[in-house]
Write a protein that holds these residues in place. Structure first.
Motif, PDB file in Angstrom:
ATOM      1  N   MET A   1      36.009  63.933   2.072  1.00 53.68           N
ATOM      2  CA  MET A   1      34.624  64.275   2.263  1.00 53.68           C
ATOM      3  C   MET A   1      33.704  63.116   1.866  1.00 53.68           C
ATOM      4  N   LYS A   2      34.124  62.337   0.869  1.00 51.39           N
ATOM      5  CA  LYS A   2      33.311  61.190   0.476  1.00 51.39           C
ATOM      6  C   LYS A   2      33.204  60.175   1.600  1.00 51.39           C
ATOM      7  N   LYS A   3      34.291  60.035   2.353  1.00 50.07           N
ATOM      8  CA  LYS A   3      34.297  59.084   3.452  1.00 50.07           C
ATOM      9  C   LYS A   3      33.278  59.495   4.520  1.00 50.07           C
ATOM     10  N   PHE A   4      33.191  60.791   4.793  1.00 47.52           N
ATOM     11  CA  PHE A   4      32.215  61.308   5.749  1.00 47.52           C
ATOM     12  C   PHE A   4      30.790  61.024   5.280  1.00 47.52           C
ATOM     13  N   LYS A   5      30.535  61.233   4.009  1.00 45.54           N
ATOM     14  CA  LYS A   5      29.195  60.988   3.465  1.00 45.54           C
ATOM     15  C   LYS A   5      28.825  59.511   3.564  1.00 45.54           C
ATOM     16  N   ARG A   6      29.777  58.643   3.287  1.00 45.66           N
ATOM     17  CA  ARG A   6      29.507  57.203   3.355  1.00 45.66           C
ATOM     18  C   ARG A   6      29.239  56.748   4.780  1.00 45.66           C
ATOM     19  N   ILE A   7      30.007  57.259   5.713  1.00 50.14           N
ATOM     20  CA  ILE A   7      29.791  56.910   7.123  1.00 50.14           C
ATOM     21  C   ILE A   7      28.444  57.433   7.585  1.00 50.14           C
TER      22      ILE A   7
ATOM     23  N   LEU B   1      20.760  68.247   2.653  1.00 48.01           N
ATOM     24  CA  LEU B   1      20.433  69.449   1.891  1.00 48.01           C
ATOM     25  C   LEU B   1      21.196  70.653   2.433  1.00 48.01           C
ATOM     26  N   PHE B   2      21.240  70.797   3.751  1.00 47.62           N
ATOM     27  CA  PHE B   2      21.986  71.886   4.371  1.00 47.62           C
ATOM     28  C   PHE B   2      23.467  71.791   4.030  1.00 47.62           C
ATOM     29  N   HIS B   3      24.012  70.588   4.087  1.00 50.88           N
ATOM     30  CA  HIS B   3      25.431  70.400   3.763  1.00 50.88           C
ATOM     31  C   HIS B   3      25.707  70.762   2.309  1.00 50.88           C
TER      32      HIS B   3
END
Length: 73
Positions: A1-7, A57-59
């Motif tokens: 999930m961190k990878k998704f946030k960084r991308i 915020l939604f996520h």
């Protein structure tokens, strides 16, 4: 999930930089369409960060709801 946030964050930064550059470019161009493009670029520069903040915020809120639902089971 961190990878998704960084991308997602990197894509946001690239889009904002492109919008800032296009706003500056349209401000200096003296053509008939440049005023409309400048207005659109300024609007997108304001709307995009608001949209990115709302998506984060939604996520975050949906993730808390999922965690809460898993604890009840």
């Amino acid at each position: 999930m961190k990878k998704f946030k960084r991308i997602f964050a990197l894509a946001g930064v690239i889009l904002l930089c492109a919008l800032y550059a296009s706003t500056l470019l349209f401000a200096f161009i003296d053509r008939s369409q440049s005023l409309d493009l400048l207005k659109a670029s300024i609007a997108a520069t304001i709307i995009l960060p608001v949209f990115l903040y709302a998506a984060m915020l939604f996520h975050r809120l949906s993730k808390k709801d999922d965690d809460h639902d898993q604890e009840e089971k």
